[in-house]
Design a protein around this motif. Structure first.
Motif, mmCIF file in Angstrom:
data_model
loop_
_atom_site.group_PDB
_atom_site.id
_atom_site.type_symbol
_atom_site.label_atom_id
_atom_site.label_comp_id
_atom_site.label_asym_id
_atom_site.label_seq_id
_atom_site.Cartn_x
_atom_site.Cartn_y
_atom_site.Cartn_z
ATOM 1 N N LEU A 51 -13.019 40.064 12.389
ATOM 2 C CA LEU A 51 -14.118 39.147 12.118
ATOM 3 C C LEU A 51 -15.175 39.738 11.191
ATOM 4 N N HIS A 52 -15.423 41.049 11.296
ATOM 5 C CA HIS A 52 -16.605 41.637 10.663
ATOM 6 C C HIS A 52 -16.354 42.497 9.427
ATOM 7 N N LEU A 53 -15.173 43.075 9.265
ATOM 8 C CA LEU A 53 -14.963 43.961 8.120
ATOM 9 C C LEU A 53 -14.945 43.146 6.824
ATOM 10 N N ARG A 54 -15.817 43.492 5.905
ATOM 11 C CA ARG A 54 -15.958 42.739 4.658
ATOM 12 C C ARG A 54 -15.058 43.268 3.543
ATOM 13 N N CYS A 55 -14.735 44.563 3.585
ATOM 14 C CA CYS A 55 -14.078 45.198 2.439
ATOM 15 C C CYS A 55 -12.657 45.666 2.721
ATOM 16 N N ALA A 173 -6.707 34.438 -11.179
ATOM 17 C CA ALA A 173 -7.276 35.790 -11.276
ATOM 18 C C ALA A 173 -8.734 35.869 -10.861
ATOM 19 N N PRO A 174 -9.103 35.348 -9.676
ATOM 20 C CA PRO A 174 -10.482 35.514 -9.236
ATOM 21 C C PRO A 174 -10.702 36.936 -8.734
ATOM 22 N N LEU A 175 -11.946 37.348 -8.673
ATOM 23 C CA LEU A 175 -12.279 38.625 -8.048
ATOM 24 C C LEU A 175 -12.077 38.472 -6.543
ATOM 25 N N LYS A 176 -11.336 39.384 -5.932
ATOM 26 C CA LYS A 176 -11.105 39.294 -4.490
ATOM 27 C C LYS A 176 -12.438 39.391 -3.741
ATOM 28 N N GLU A 177 -12.538 38.599 -2.690
ATOM 29 C CA GLU A 177 -13.763 38.575 -1.898
ATOM 30 C C GLU A 177 -14.094 39.941 -1.312
ATOM 31 N N THR A 178 -13.053 40.694 -0.920
ATOM 32 C CA THR A 178 -13.286 42.028 -0.372
ATOM 33 C C THR A 178 -13.879 42.967 -1.424
ATOM 34 N N MET A 179 -13.405 42.852 -2.655
ATOM 35 C CA MET A 179 -13.943 43.668 -3.745
ATOM 36 C C MET A 179 -15.373 43.255 -4.089
#
Length: 243
Positions: A51-55, A173-179
């Motif tokens: 749930l919480h890890l963003r990257c 080719a979007p920037l990944k949300e984690t990045m």
């Protein structure tokens, strides 16, 4: 609750960011390796990490790590692992991802077959049955081998953690949300009176992730995970931690 060794996989170069996230969440025995961060946790930490890890890219349960030079070695080491502690009697357990770099055992298809056979034999004995229907929740097994050392994991996330659930249409080719979240965290921006400017906004991924960080919104709150269907994790844990 049972303790597990958990793995948050990460894009190369972002391990330190994911490590900081794990420490902020209060996870114990956090260690960093190439492409992953390991930590100890129980069922509650599995839910919290997803749930919480963003990257992080995904959250895995580490089943084992061992050296194998022959397929017999591989079979016996896989069979020795306590699969019944994770996989339910009706669980589906595909060997969904195999990598082998600089190993004597290099055939991915053969590794998949041996691993699957060893897990089946272990579960048949553990559950005292000849039939494993594989109609229940998904327990995707990942095998990562390097220099004859095999790392064996079970995926708790399902789809990658970059799929937050707030974007229905995916552009090319979007920037990944984690990045994007990692870029914001590395900038030390946390909201407040300090402005955030993204002059090359595009689809707004950096701005959205920044807003979620500033508002302290859990990135995984609006999506589902593979381990939600696992009997070892109480359903109320997901409900309570989402709330």
């Amino acid at each position: 609750m049972k303790k597990y060794r958990l793995i948050a996989s990460a894009t190369m170069g972002l391990e330190s960011v994911v490590k900081d996230e794990c420490k902020e969440l209060g996870f114990e025995n956090v260690e960093t390796f190439n492409g992953r961060v390991e930590f100890d946790g129980d069922e509650k930490e599995i839910v919290e990490a997803n749930l919480h890890l963003r990257c992080a890219d995904r959250v895995f349960i580490k089943m084992g790590e061992f050296k194998a030079l022959t397929f017999d070695n591989l079979f016996e080491n896989i069979k020795r692992l306590p699969w019944e502690n994770i996989i339910s009697v009706d669980g589906e357990f595909p060997i969904s991802w195999v990598s082998s770099v600089k190993c004597k055992l290099f055939s991915k298809s053969d590794i998949q077959k041996i691993v699957k056979k060893a897990i089946v034999e272990r579960l048949r004995v553990a559950y005292q049955t000849e039939r494993l229907p594989e109609t229940g929740g998904a327990y995707r097994v990942k095998i990562q081998a390097h220099n004859d050392i095999f790392l064996v994991m079970v995926d708790t996330s399902g789809e990658g953690l970059h799929k937050r659930g707030y974007r229905n249409l995916i552009n090319e080719a979007p920037l990944k949300e984690t990045m994007a979240a990692a870029l914001v965290l590395l900038s030390r921006w946390k909201g407040g009176d300090r402005p955030l400017i993204d002059p090359m906004c595009g689809t707004g991924t950096i701005a959205i992730e920044a807003a979620m960080i500033a508002r302290n919104v859990a990135p995984g709150v609006n999506r589902n995970f593979a381990s939600e269907k696992w009997p070892i994790i109480p359903e109320n844990l997901w409900v309570d931690l989402r709330d």
